[in-house]
Design a protein around this motif. Structure first.
Motif, PDB file in Angstrom:
ATOM      1  N   SER A 129       0.823  -1.214   0.000  1.00  0.00           N
ATOM      2  CA  SER A 129       0.000   0.000   0.000  1.00  0.00           C
ATOM      3  C   SER A 129       0.854   1.258   0.000  1.00  0.00           C
ATOM      4  CB  SER A 129      -0.924   0.002   1.218  1.00  0.00           C
ATOM      5  OG  SER A 129      -0.189   0.061   2.416  1.00  0.00           O
ATOM      6  N   ARG A 130       0.228   2.317  -0.450  1.00  0.00           N
ATOM      7  CA  ARG A 130       0.811   3.654  -0.406  1.00  0.00           C
ATOM      8  C   ARG A 130      -0.347   4.629  -0.258  1.00  0.00           C
ATOM      9  NH1 ARG A 130      -0.692   6.174  -4.937  1.00  0.00           N
ATOM     10  NH2 ARG A 130      -0.940   4.958  -6.836  1.00  0.00           N
ATOM     11  N   LEU A 131      -0.046   5.840   0.202  1.00  0.00           N
ATOM     12  CA  LEU A 131      -1.087   6.849   0.311  1.00  0.00           C
ATOM     13  C   LEU A 131      -1.526   7.295  -1.079  1.00  0.00           C
ATOM     14  CD1 LEU A 131       0.241   9.079   3.225  1.00  0.00           C
ATOM     15  CD2 LEU A 131      -1.640   7.423   3.279  1.00  0.00           C
ATOM     16  N   LEU A 132      -2.813   7.563  -1.230  1.00  0.00           N
ATOM     17  CA  LEU A 132      -3.318   8.134  -2.469  1.00  0.00           C
ATOM     18  C   LEU A 132      -2.782   9.553  -2.622  1.00  0.00           C
ATOM     19  CD1 LEU A 132      -7.064   7.068  -2.145  1.00  0.00           C
ATOM     20  CD2 LEU A 132      -5.440   6.175  -3.815  1.00  0.00           C
ATOM     21  N   THR A 133      -2.531   9.952  -3.841  1.00  0.00           N
ATOM     22  CA  THR A 133      -2.143  11.336  -4.093  1.00  0.00           C
ATOM     23  C   THR A 133      -3.386  12.218  -3.999  1.00  0.00           C
ATOM     24  OG1 THR A 133      -2.538  11.229  -6.474  1.00  0.00           O
ATOM     25  CG2 THR A 133      -0.332  10.560  -5.682  1.00  0.00           C
ATOM     26  N   ASP A 134      -3.194  13.515  -3.892  1.00  0.00           N
ATOM     27  CA  ASP A 134      -4.335  14.429  -3.874  1.00  0.00           C
ATOM     28  C   ASP A 134      -5.161  14.289  -5.149  1.00  0.00           C
ATOM     29  OD1 ASP A 134      -3.675  15.373  -1.357  1.00  0.00           O
ATOM     30  OD2 ASP A 134      -2.654  17.170  -2.111  1.00  0.00           O
ATOM     31  N   GLY A 135      -4.487  14.134  -6.288  1.00  0.00           N
ATOM     32  CA  GLY A 135      -5.191  13.953  -7.556  1.00  0.00           C
ATOM     33  C   GLY A 135      -6.025  12.682  -7.573  1.00  0.00           C
ATOM     34  N   GLU A 136      -5.473  11.593  -7.066  1.00  0.00           N
ATOM     35  CA  GLU A 136      -6.227  10.332  -7.012  1.00  0.00           C
ATOM     36  C   GLU A 136      -7.436  10.475  -6.103  1.00  0.00           C
ATOM     37  OE1 GLU A 136      -2.877   6.865  -7.639  1.00  0.00           O
ATOM     38  OE2 GLU A 136      -2.875   7.964  -5.733  1.00  0.00           O
ATOM     39  N   ARG A 137      -7.232  11.116  -4.966  1.00  0.00           N
ATOM     40  CA  ARG A 137      -8.345  11.313  -4.033  1.00  0.00           C
ATOM     41  C   ARG A 137      -9.453  12.135  -4.676  1.00  0.00           C
ATOM     42  NH1 ARG A 137      -6.289  13.017   1.703  1.00  0.00           N
ATOM     43  NH2 ARG A 137      -8.494  12.746   2.103  1.00  0.00           N
ATOM     44  N   ALA A 138      -9.088  13.157  -5.427  1.00  0.00           N
ATOM     45  CA  ALA A 138     -10.085  13.994  -6.098  1.00  0.00           C
ATOM     46  C   ALA A 138     -10.862  13.171  -7.133  1.00  0.00           C
ATOM     47  CB  ALA A 138      -9.415  15.195  -6.752  1.00  0.00           C
ATOM     48  N   ARG A 139     -10.154  12.352  -7.938  1.00  0.00           N
ATOM     49  CA  ARG A 139     -10.825  11.508  -8.938  1.00  0.00           C
ATOM     50  C   ARG A 139     -11.744  10.487  -8.296  1.00  0.00           C
ATOM     51  NH1 ARG A 139      -5.766  12.067 -11.143  1.00  0.00           N
ATOM     52  NH2 ARG A 139      -5.064  10.002 -10.527  1.00  0.00           N
ATOM     53  N   LEU A 140     -11.412  10.066  -7.087  1.00  0.00           N
ATOM     54  CA  LEU A 140     -12.245   9.099  -6.371  1.00  0.00           C
ATOM     55  C   LEU A 140     -13.380   9.771  -5.595  1.00  0.00           C
ATOM     56  CD1 LEU A 140      -9.384   6.784  -5.130  1.00  0.00           C
ATOM     57  CD2 LEU A 140     -11.237   6.111  -6.676  1.00  0.00           C
ATOM     58  N   GLY A 141     -13.449  11.098  -5.649  1.00  0.00           N
ATOM     59  CA  GLY A 141     -14.518  11.815  -4.962  1.00  0.00           C
ATOM     60  C   GLY A 141     -14.277  11.992  -3.482  1.00  0.00           C
ATOM     61  N   GLU A 142     -13.021  11.856  -3.060  1.00  0.00           N
ATOM     62  CA  GLU A 142     -12.665  12.027  -1.649  1.00  0.00           C
ATOM     63  C   GLU A 142     -12.305  13.481  -1.393  1.00  0.00           C
ATOM     64  OE1 GLU A 142     -12.054   9.601   0.898  1.00  0.00           O
ATOM     65  OE2 GLU A 142     -12.928   8.035  -0.343  1.00  0.00           O
ATOM     66  N   ARG A 143     -12.792  14.028  -0.316  1.00  0.00           N
ATOM     67  CA  ARG A 143     -12.375  15.366   0.084  1.00  0.00           C
ATOM     68  C   ARG A 143     -11.025  15.260   0.765  1.00  0.00           C
ATOM     69  NH1 ARG A 143     -17.761  16.154   3.003  1.00  0.00           N
ATOM     70  NH2 ARG A 143     -16.427  15.386   4.631  1.00  0.00           N
ATOM     71  N   SER A 144     -10.241  16.302   0.664  1.00  0.00           N
ATOM     72  CA  SER A 144      -8.960  16.347   1.382  1.00  0.00           C
ATOM     73  C   SER A 144      -9.212  16.733   2.823  1.00  0.00           C
ATOM     74  CB  SER A 144      -8.031  17.381   0.744  1.00  0.00           C
ATOM     75  OG  SER A 144      -7.692  16.974  -0.548  1.00  0.00           O
ATOM     76  N   GLY A 145      -8.292  16.333   3.688  1.00  0.00           N
ATOM     77  CA  GLY A 145      -8.376  16.703   5.100  1.00  0.00           C
ATOM     78  C   GLY A 145      -9.141  15.692   5.915  1.00  0.00           C
ATOM     79  N   PRO A 146      -9.319  15.980   7.211  1.00  0.00           N
ATOM     80  CA  PRO A 146      -9.997  15.057   8.124  1.00  0.00           C
ATOM     81  C   PRO A 146     -11.423  14.784   7.698  1.00  0.00           C
ATOM     82  CG  PRO A 146      -8.924  16.843   9.335  1.00  0.00           C
ATOM     83  CD  PRO A 146      -8.862  17.180   7.881  1.00  0.00           C
TER      84      PRO A 146
END
Length: 155
Positions: A129-146
């Protein structure tokens, strides 16, 4: 789709938006899945998040492991040479802890303890595993932050 849980393929396909990925397969995992498909037919993964080998992805014939409300469909993996997707499920509790990670299914020598189909081959699946990048999180519909987005299969 296997599992007998009443979920339809349309809902499952929404688990991973176009151009986004939570899970990848190494070439060794792809090759092993082709072999296992030839022996057992349609396949699925489940990762429970339990201790020891319970935290390793377990491969079953599709539908043999019953999924339900306590599970999240992370992806419908397309595997070259396997006609149907290989669904990858994770317990909701595990997903809550791992929601910000990209998972790669790999294969290593050795036998895990469990009922995963690869055990007789003298190898076992494992997750890198590795942390998702900010770009990956955005494409997955995840908000950044807590308290980021809800993620796939959230109810």
């Amino acid at each position: 789709m296997g599992g007998g849980d009443g979920r339809d393929a349309t809902a499952a396909d929404a688990a991973e938006p176009e151009g986004a990925s939570r899970i990848a397969l190494t070439p060794a995992a792809t090759e092993l899945l082709r072999l296992l498909h030839g022996q057992h037919g349609a396949l699925m993964f489940h990762q429970s998040g339990g201790c020891c080998d319970g935290s390793a992805p377990m491969c079953y014939p599709a539908g043999e492991f019953r999924t339900g409300a306590a599970d999240v469909l992370l992806a419908r993996l397309r595997v070259a040479g396997v006609p149907e997707p290989v669904d990858f499920w994770m317990s909701a509790d595990q997903f809550a802890r791992w929601r910000h990670t990209h998972l790669t299914v790999d294969v290593v020598p050795g036998r895990g303890s469990g009922f995963s189909l690869e055990a007789p081959e003298g190898v076992r699946f494992l997750i890198r595993s590795r942390l998702l990048t900010d770009g990956e999180r955005a494409r997955l519909g995840e908000r950044s932050g807590p308290g980021g987005g809800k993620g796939p299969g959230a109810r």
